[in-house]
Structure formats: C-alpha cells, structure tokens
Design an enzyme around this catalytic site. Sequence first.
Site, short mmCIF file in Angstrom:
data_model
loop_
_atom_site.label_atom_id
_atom_site.label_comp_id
_atom_site.label_asym_id
_atom_site.label_seq_id
_atom_site.Cartn_x
_atom_site.Cartn_y
_atom_site.Cartn_z
N GLU A 58 -12.45 -55.46 39.36
CA GLU A 58 -13.82 -55.97 39.25
C GLU A 58 -13.98 -56.68 37.92
OE1 GLU A 58 -17.07 -53.19 39.79
OE2 GLU A 58 -16.08 -52.24 41.50
N GLU A 115 -13.99 -46.13 39.76
CA GLU A 115 -14.74 -45.72 38.57
C GLU A 115 -15.14 -44.24 38.60
OE1 GLU A 115 -17.98 -48.39 37.76
OE2 GLU A 115 -16.68 -50.16 37.74
#
Length: 490
Positions: free
Chosen positions: A388, A183
């Site tokens: 995720e 991220e």
Amino acid sequence: MAQKLNLLNLAVPPVTHRSNFPSTFTFGVATSAYQIEGGWNEGKKGPSIWDKFTHIEGKILDGSNGDVAVDHYHRYKEDVDLIGQLGFGAYRFSISWSRIFPDGLGTEVNEEGIAFYNDLINTLLEKGIQPYVTLYHWDLPSHLQEAIGGWTNRKIVDYFGLYADACFANFGDRVKHWITLNEPLQTSVNGHCIGIFAPGRNEKPLIEPYLVSHHQVLAHATAVSIYRSKYKESQGGQIGLSVDCEWAEPNSEKPEDKVAADRRIDFQLGWFLDPLFFGDYPASMRQKLGDNLPRFTPEEKEFMLQNSWDFLGLNHYTSRLISHVSNKEAESNFYQAQELERIVELENGDLIGERAASDWLYAVPWGIRKTLNYMSKKYNHPPIFITENGMDDEDDGSASIHDMLDDKRRVDYFKSYLANVSQAIEDGVDIKGYFAWSLLDNFEWAQGYTKRFGLVYVDYKNGLTRHPKSSAYWFMKFLKGDEENKGKKE
C-alpha cells in the site's frame, strides 16, 4: 546538524519512468473487503466486527457504514475491467472471513462466498491480472469476538488456521501470492488500545494490544506452516504478511533522539517481524513494557523461525521526526510507553511534507526509501512488495466533481514516492512490486466517506458511478512507458 540532513533528504529525485523498474516488476492496485464490497448480509455472509462497530451510533465520523460501501460485491466485473483498462498487472484484495465461514468457526463453509471469490479471481485472470490475496484485513467474524474474545484468546490462532486452510484449498490453484495479515499493528493498537477501530476496545490498554499482537504473530506462522506443509509444493505460491511503518527520522544528532527513532521502528516493524526472524520481540519493547509483553515458549520460537515468510509486504504512507521525551502525556498508552514525540514541524517552521486530507498523512517521499533500506538490512534482504502507498483528498461536499477528478497532488505524490522506490532498488533492496492505495474511493474506517484515496472517483450521490481521476490516467501512461517520455522504447 540533523536539520540540514532532513532538508537534504527532501531533495527532489530524478523523474521516474516505467523503464527505471525491472521488466518483471509488478504494478498493481489494492483494496480491502469491508471498504469496498458492501453486500454485508447477502450471500449468506455472517456479520463481522466492522459490521457491528459501524452500526453503533457515534463510532464513524459521518455516521456511515460499509453495508453497501462502493458495492463491489455486485460490480466487481466492472471494477476488474477498470483495473485492466488502466494497465495494472495485479490486484490486491482481501477475503472476508465471515463470507467464507459465517460464524468464523469453520463449522459451515459458505459456498456462496466461495463462489464469489472464485468468480472474482477467474475474472481477474481472464484479463491477465494476477490476484494478490489478503486473508485478514480487520473484519473478524463477530461470532468469534463475542464467543471467545477474538484476538485476545489464544484459540483464535487455530481458528485462523482453519480459515486459511479453506482459502488455500479453494483458491490456491490460481492465487500465487498470499498475505496472511494486513497491518496487525492497527488491529492491536486502534482496535484494542485506543478503541477507534473495531472491536473498539480500550478497557485494558496496557495488556490487550500486546496479547492481540502475540496471537496475530502465531496465527501468521500457523497459516504459513499449513501452506508450506499442504499446498506450496503443488500450488507453487508464496506467502507473507503486510506490516505498516511510518519512517522515524531522529530530530537531532543527540544520541537519545537516535535511540528513540530506532525504538519507534521497533514498536512498528520489530513488534511483528522480529519474532518471526529472530524468535522474540525487540529488546527495546521488552525494556519499556516488561511483563505486559507476553513471552513465547521455546517451541513457539522454533515454530515461528521455521514459518516466517517468503516475502514481506510494506504499507507505507508517511514519516515523522522523532525526539526522546520522558514522562510526557501521550495520545495513548501505546505511545506513552515509547517515550518519544512524533514531530511534523522542522525548526524553521516548515512542515516535514505537504499534508494530505488525513491529519496523520504528510507527503515525505524520502521516507519510503529509508524504510525499504532498513527492512532489507535488518531482515537479511527479503523480497519486498510495497502493498500500500497513496494519499487522500478531503470530501467535505464543497469541491466539484471536476476538481476532485483533477487530483494533481496525488499525481505528484505517486511520482515522488515511485522515484524513491526506484532509488531503493538501485540501493540494492529486493523490491518485487508496488500497489497503489487505492483502486477506488471507499469507506475509510473511522473517517467514513469523508476521505478519498482512490485513483477512481466514486460518485456516492449518483449511483456509485466510477470516474477515473487524473492519477488513474497518469498511471495508465506511466505503465505504457511514455509518461513525460514520449516515444521512448522500453
């Protein structure tokens, strides 16, 4: 009308079984080093920016830190046993840069850190669990932040390359899936614009987020280049990166809302993937940001295109409706520049989905299918791992352990999201695997220990004992192939 379209999207998909996924499909669980390891100053580990950040009063909601976290550093064998008992075939974890290079520079390799991760990897493989390793999950060695300004300095690209090289050399004979960055958007925006994540910078919100992302993209390409030129042939692994994206659905049929929704995705996925696939940032970002968005040299463009990815990782939790707005004050400069509003309420007053504990997380299962299809279409059908996906429960101290263990909402979340993942596979998206976030309740960044994402409950008041929740048992049944499907053969 878009309103009807949104309601159609909310239709419940058919029940999903393990047999709805290819036999080669990977199911795993995910964690990150700072959130679970603890041992923050043990084993010759150097301090990270999250160690420093959480030790500043007022930065974390409950005043906590990751000094001990859930003590995975000392309990990793127990945790690997749990992964095996639940039936997962893979485990995604991150390596702490400052546990390998205490000062981040590579002048000293910490053999105790190498030994810890070697033992973790070997323990996983002994249980038949494949390691998926993230090189950078936000915990930059603090010396690099203090000495050169961290990700704001172009030199960080070379230091990241040295660190990646050391990891490939020490672990790559057994690790076959590498994720360079987790991220990168969060490092750029929450770390260098809003300032709620380490290193907590918000002094130059129009400049630093885009400089930081620029260097992260180049660092990724550098690590890929090193892996492909020195290790891939002998080790036979793959390398990619994990990007996060909330799906952006136009709030109406108005052309400006559709353009705004596309722009919202450009400011998430396109920011990091377009340079690696097309050689430059999305035109919508250049239009909105102008010279605040750095430019790549022709040599850098060529380098990125040659060193993009073997697979993409998607971290996806939630979705929003998007309306175009101009000159409306937003929560940060990053959102102000996008000229849009992120909406969670439908015209009839209903929410886009059921809210979890975090104020940003609404369960909108159809959003993951749309995101996966978008990525597949735009980036020429890459192999994708969902690295995720999950939801959190509030821990305000009022619920009993019994109630926390019976996490029916999390079970429903996983069922509905996995059903949409299987539908995306039917759509033709090349999805290779799915990692639930997270194995364990853990340190949830700025929220401290007030939010619980785990399949396994961690009792913070009683020795950090582990207790599998209903969602863990649901996954165990699902992976055996008999969830709501008793006796059916695979």
